[in-house]
Design a protein around this motif. Structure first.
Motif, PDB file in Angstrom:
ATOM      1  N   UNK A   9       0.827  -1.197   0.000  1.00  0.00           N
ATOM      2  CA  UNK A   9       0.000   0.000   0.000  1.00  0.00           C
ATOM      3  C   UNK A   9       0.866   1.254   0.000  1.00  0.00           C
ATOM      4  N   UNK A  10       0.391   2.234  -0.779  1.00  0.00           N
ATOM      5  CA  UNK A  10       1.039   3.539  -0.855  1.00  0.00           C
ATOM      6  C   UNK A  10      -0.036   4.597  -0.614  1.00  0.00           C
ATOM      7  N   UNK A  11       0.392   5.821  -0.348  1.00  0.00           N
ATOM      8  CA  UNK A  11      -0.572   6.901  -0.202  1.00  0.00           C
ATOM      9  C   UNK A  11      -1.430   6.975  -1.454  1.00  0.00           C
ATOM     10  N   UNK A  12      -2.736   7.144  -1.274  1.00  0.00           N
ATOM     11  CA  UNK A  12      -3.646   7.222  -2.416  1.00  0.00           C
ATOM     12  C   UNK A  12      -3.313   8.480  -3.227  1.00  0.00           C
ATOM     13  N   UNK A  13      -3.279   8.361  -4.554  1.00  0.00           N
ATOM     14  CA  UNK A  13      -2.866   9.507  -5.378  1.00  0.00           C
ATOM     15  C   UNK A  13      -3.864  10.664  -5.402  1.00  0.00           C
ATOM     16  N   UNK A  14      -5.055  10.515  -4.827  1.00  0.00           N
ATOM     17  CA  UNK A  14      -6.029  11.617  -4.862  1.00  0.00           C
ATOM     18  C   UNK A  14      -5.638  12.769  -3.930  1.00  0.00           C
TER      19      UNK A  14
END
Length: 87
Positions: A9-14
């Motif tokens: 998981x990575x920070x959501x691009x939104x």
């Protein structure tokens, strides 16, 4: 067989908080799994999963679902990943 534990998981691009993981399988299908304040179940700590087609875009035409799947626990994400890998 890939499971929830294999997801990165990575920070959501939104840019509005939350996380996202994407995974592709040898059969050409994959999944995008998100947990954000705006995803189905995200405010309750649950996940939303979209199936990715062979073209790399979300597909709404599989025997698993014709939409995104929301309100999934980690175990339910693993079950769905197994189903996608079996397509």
């Amino acid at each position: 067989m890939k499971t929830f534990e294999d997801l990165e998981f990575k920070d959501h691009p939104n840019g509005m908080g939350g996380v996202q993981a994407k995974i592709q399988f040898a059969n050409g299908f994959g999944a995008s799994i998100v947990k954000t304040p705006f995803s189905y179940g995200g405010t309750r700590g649950l996940y939303e999963l979209a199936i990715i087609g062979k073209d790399g875009d979300i597909t709404y035409d599989t025997p698993i679902t014709d939409d995104v799947l929301g309100h999934l626990s980690e175990a339910e994400v693993t079950v769905t990943l197994a189903q996608i890998q079996a397509l």
